[in-house]
Design an enzyme around this catalytic site. Structure first.
Site, short mmCIF file in Angstrom:
data_model
loop_
_atom_site.label_atom_id
_atom_site.label_comp_id
_atom_site.label_asym_id
_atom_site.label_seq_id
_atom_site.Cartn_x
_atom_site.Cartn_y
_atom_site.Cartn_z
N ARG A 246 0.85 -1.20 0.00
CA ARG A 246 0.00 0.00 0.00
C ARG A 246 0.88 1.25 0.00
NH1 ARG A 246 -5.00 2.24 -0.97
NH2 ARG A 246 -5.90 3.32 0.82
N THR B 202 -10.10 0.23 -9.11
CA THR B 202 -9.10 -0.66 -8.55
C THR B 202 -9.16 -1.90 -9.41
OG1 THR B 202 -9.37 0.26 -6.33
CG2 THR B 202 -8.55 -1.97 -6.40
N GLY C 247 -13.91 0.19 -4.21
CA GLY C 247 -13.84 1.06 -3.03
C GLY C 247 -14.35 0.33 -1.81
#
Lengths: 206, 578
Positions: free
Chosen positions: B117, B396, B479
């Site tokens: 991340r 994503t 999300g």
């Protein structure tokens, strides 16, 4: 035994395929004809200039299409102002209102307004523009991707008020836009691409 | 005559194939895994025995499957697929972003999590976003999201390299070369999905010189369906990674180009931030749902924890006794989701900076207390906590990989919004993330900005184990909807005995307190009316609503057949190794 059955089935299928080998051209012609079907409605073509500057540009639905039209105006050297959330009190000295038609939930979110408020804004704006004698040009340049439940709301709310409608043809496959134009005696141009829409717009000005 | 010869040849080939097939047991047909012949997921599925790759783009899955066929393991294939999907689905993830991977190592019978991340740059702070508060005190979220301050320190390349070096068998050069070769030769195909995203993002892309040059056509307009986008700068960058590894991104000329561009635009990313980026290897979150083990991501993602929590709450009900998509089933999901999102807002953050009550959140006792608050006759209208992070982006991507030795990778990665911050670094082809927007600027929030901190995520690359062995490989973009998308697909298999193809296809929903239920258009009108009568606000969307995830999944059945399926809500595709 299962394998033997499978073999028989495959041979049978292949035989059918062999028989069908001679006929595929007509099949493909049929499917081509089917896929080419689109609704064609006769509309009134623009024959000469109907608009004058200054132009004010706004959006109906807050899609990014309004920025694409701005780029075209800028590149073409046309004099314009832009206000994506223009209200009926902001028309100023403009003589032509150009409205980019097409909804975007992201665009509405970024502008902080919901679809119903946007429709109310457009309705009041278009009525005021008509009352002031402005020429109203609607541009639906997003093609097929700018259709659907949300965008269609803005099409229905705006197209009948415009004097001239410019449409990138993918957006009118079902004839909805040309249908409204024909019904309301609106000038209409169908163009092949976003860039071509500028030529159609330019035709409206002397 | 030529046609007759061709047909005879086909007959001979087919006959040979059948006899050759007698040497090993035939694979079942994909269609046998769906009760609905019109299920659009069938076209995105594949069946195999020796391995499977499912990703957000067909070409990326093919590149990953080719790595398996060359003898690479699941980690090698996942890294190749990850690079490829970053190239061919450029709006969703890439070198300028970050993510998480959950890996099952068959020989060691253990699961590891690789956390790559993004982190907050050292010079970042909440204050740098204060200028986006308007006079009326509302926050210009989109203005902030597409500012260069929104760019976090990217972790993708170091994360993929770490996984490859620790758990893979191939070199970076071996896994990256097919990616840049494909990009160089064939470019990026503009699908309907990509064309729509570029058009939607035109405002942002046209404002950044690097993005406008690359992602808009020569007229400065969005590319259309069927166009091809070439990205020669990214080919050069990938060649540098193939040769030098992650070092090529975190120091040297590419790092300098990134920092120079971001700082020139007003961002705070520095060379020290890039050089100091660290990948974390973590233990997974583990829970149980009706006898299946759920293994997923711990913080800095909230996803794994809340998938387990959501399923724990639902385990207190006989969900399978209600028809799928019925009023009762939708109501139960909707009510349980409210608790999960409220707890997420209250507690979740990077555990390196904040104490998070993880064991409590995933405990069955706590879930029982929450379940007892759910009534089948009424709707919860008040909880203690509102959702304070409503803006997480759905852009994503997720990929699932399995090899013939039983190694498994579940990998989710992102650049946050579609095309991230909208900043493409000239000369590199790299799009920078805007994951700083996943921090919470509310004063006192556990998820506030701190130097080096990881912003909270919902990414949930997960595994479901049955009797200790991988049974499902699953994850999604979307999300904060990722959590509920993944949980619903798991439930569809466990509670409704659906095949993975039908489970991925099935109707989905999300519910948050104050936002009502958002549900796909396949819900019946009568059910909507019944839910409204109960007190729910219901927003009915498209039949297949992309914001409700793209759950690219694998299921391994009891006979060893591997079924992979790409979610029809986006461009996902499974490619098996037969």
């Amino acid at each position: 035994m299962r394998k033997l059955s499978l073999l028989i089935i495959i041979i049978a299928a292949a035989s059918l395929f062999t028989i069908g080998c001679g006929g595929d051209e007509s099949v493909s012609k049929t499917s081509q004809q089917e896929s080419a079907v689109s609704v064609q409605v006769s509309v009134k073509a623009l024959e000469g200039p109907i608009a004058e500057t200054p132009i004010i540009l706004t959006s109906a639905g807050q899609s990014a299409d309004v920025k694409m039209i701005e780029s075209l105006l800028k590149k073409g050297g046309m004099e314009y102002e832009i206000n994506e959330v223009l209200d009926s009190s902001g028309l100023g000295e403009a003589r032509t209102l150009v409205i980019a038609i097409g909804g975007s939930s992201k665009g509405l979110g970024a502008a902080g307004i919901d679809a119903e408020d946007e429709i109310d804004r457009i309705d009041a704006l278009l009525k005021e523009a008509a009352a002031k004698g402005l020429t109203i040009i609607g541009m639906h340049i997003g093609g097929e991707g700018r259709r659907g439940e949300l965008s269609d709301k803005f099409i229905k709310a705006s197209v009948e008020f415009v004097d001239y409608l410019i449409v990138v043809e993918g957006g009118d496959k079902d004839g909805m836009l040309s249908g409204i134009a024909a019904e309301n005696d609106i000038f209409m141009s169908r163009v092949g691409s976003i860039v071509d829409s500028y030529g159609a717009l330019k035709k409206a000005f002397p | 005559m030529k046609k007759l010869m061709l047909c005879l040849l086909i007959l001979v080939v087919l006959s040979t194939a059948v006899w050759a097939g007698g040497q090993s047991e035939a694979l079942p047909d994909v269609q046998t895994f769906s009760v609905n012949p019109d299920n659009p997921a069938i076209a995105r599925a594949d069946v195999a025995r020796k391995g499977m790759v499912v990703s957000g783009k067909p070409v990326a899955s093919q590149i990953g499957a080719a790595i398996l066929e060359k003898g690479g393991n699941a980690i090698d294939a996942a890294v190749a697929t990850a690079f490829a999907v970053g190239v061919f689905e450029p709006n969703a993830s890439g070198i300028g972003g970050g993510g998480f991977m959950t890996i099952y190592l068959a020989e060691e019978d253990r699961v590891v999590v690789v956390d790559f991340r993004e982190t907050s740059p050292a010079n970042a702070s909440n204050e740098m976003f204060y200028r986006f508060f308007k006079e009326d005190k509302s926050f210009d979220f989109y203005g902030a999201a597409f500012s260069p301050q929104a760019i976090g320190v990217p972790g993708e390349v170091l994360g993929l390299e770490t996984a490859l070096e620790k758990y893979g068998t191939m070199t970076m050069e071996e896994v990256v070369t097919p990616v840049y070769e494909e990009l160089e030769a064939n470019g990026i195909e503009v699908t309907g999905n990509l064309a729509g995203i570029i058009a939607d993002m035109y405002r942002i892309l046209s404002l950044n010189e690097g993005s406008a040059d690359l992602w808009l056509n020569e007229d400065g307009m969005p590319y259309q369906v069927g166009d091809v986008i070439y990205n020669p700068d990214l080919v050069k960058t990938l060649k540098a990674i193939a040769k030098e590894g992650a070092k090529a991104i975190y120091e040297g000329p590419i790092a300098e180009a990134i920092v120079e561009n971001v700082q020139a635009l007003g961002g705070v990313l520095s060379l020290e931030d890039l050089a100091g980026y660290k990948v974390e290897i973590r233990e997974p979150i583990v829970g149980e749902y009706r006898g299946y083990e759920i293994v997923s991501i711990p913080p800095a993602s909230s996803g794994g924890t809340h998938i387990v929590q959501l399923l724990n709450i639902l385990e207190n009900f006989d969900l399978g006794s209600y028809e799928h998509g019925s009023t009762e089933a939708v109501h139960l999901w909707a009510e349980a989701m409210k608790f999960v999102y409220a707890d997420r807002s209250k507690y979740m953050a990077d555990t390196a900076f904040v104490d998070v009550p993880l064991s409590g959140l995933v405990s069955e006792e706590y879930a029982k207390i929450l379940a007892d608050k759910i009534s089948m006759e009424s709707v919860l209208t008040e909880l203690d906590q509102p959702d304070v992070w409503p803006y997480e982006s759905s852009s994503t991507t997720h990929l699932s990989v399995m090899d013939g030795d039983g190694n498994v990778v579940s990998l989710t990665k992102s650049i946050n919004f579609f095309f991230g911050s909208g900043v493409t670094v000239p000369g590199t082809g790299i799009i920078m993330n805007n994951h700083m927007m996943d921090f919470d600027l509310t004063p006192g929030s556990v998820n506030g900005i701190e130097a080096g901190k990881r912003p909270l995520s919902s990414m949930s690359p997960s595994l479901v184990l049955k009797d200790g062995s991988p049974f499902m490989v699953i994850g999604s973009p979307g999300g904060s909807n990722i959590i509920v998308a993944v949980a619903q697909v798991i439930s569809n298999v466990v509670d409704y005995d659906m095949s993975i193809i039908d489970a991925v296809d099935a109707l989905r929903l999300v519910s948050k307190l104050g936002a009502g239920i958002t549900i796909e258009g396949r819900i019946s009108d009568d059910t909507v009316k019944a839910l409204q009568a109960l007190g729910h606000e219901v927003s009915v969307k498209d039949s297949y609503y992309p914001s409700l995830g793209s759950v690219n999944s694998i299921l391994i059945d009891e006979t060893g057949v591997i079924v992979g399926v790409g979610d029809p809500r986006r461009d996902g595709q499974a490619v098996g190794v037969k």
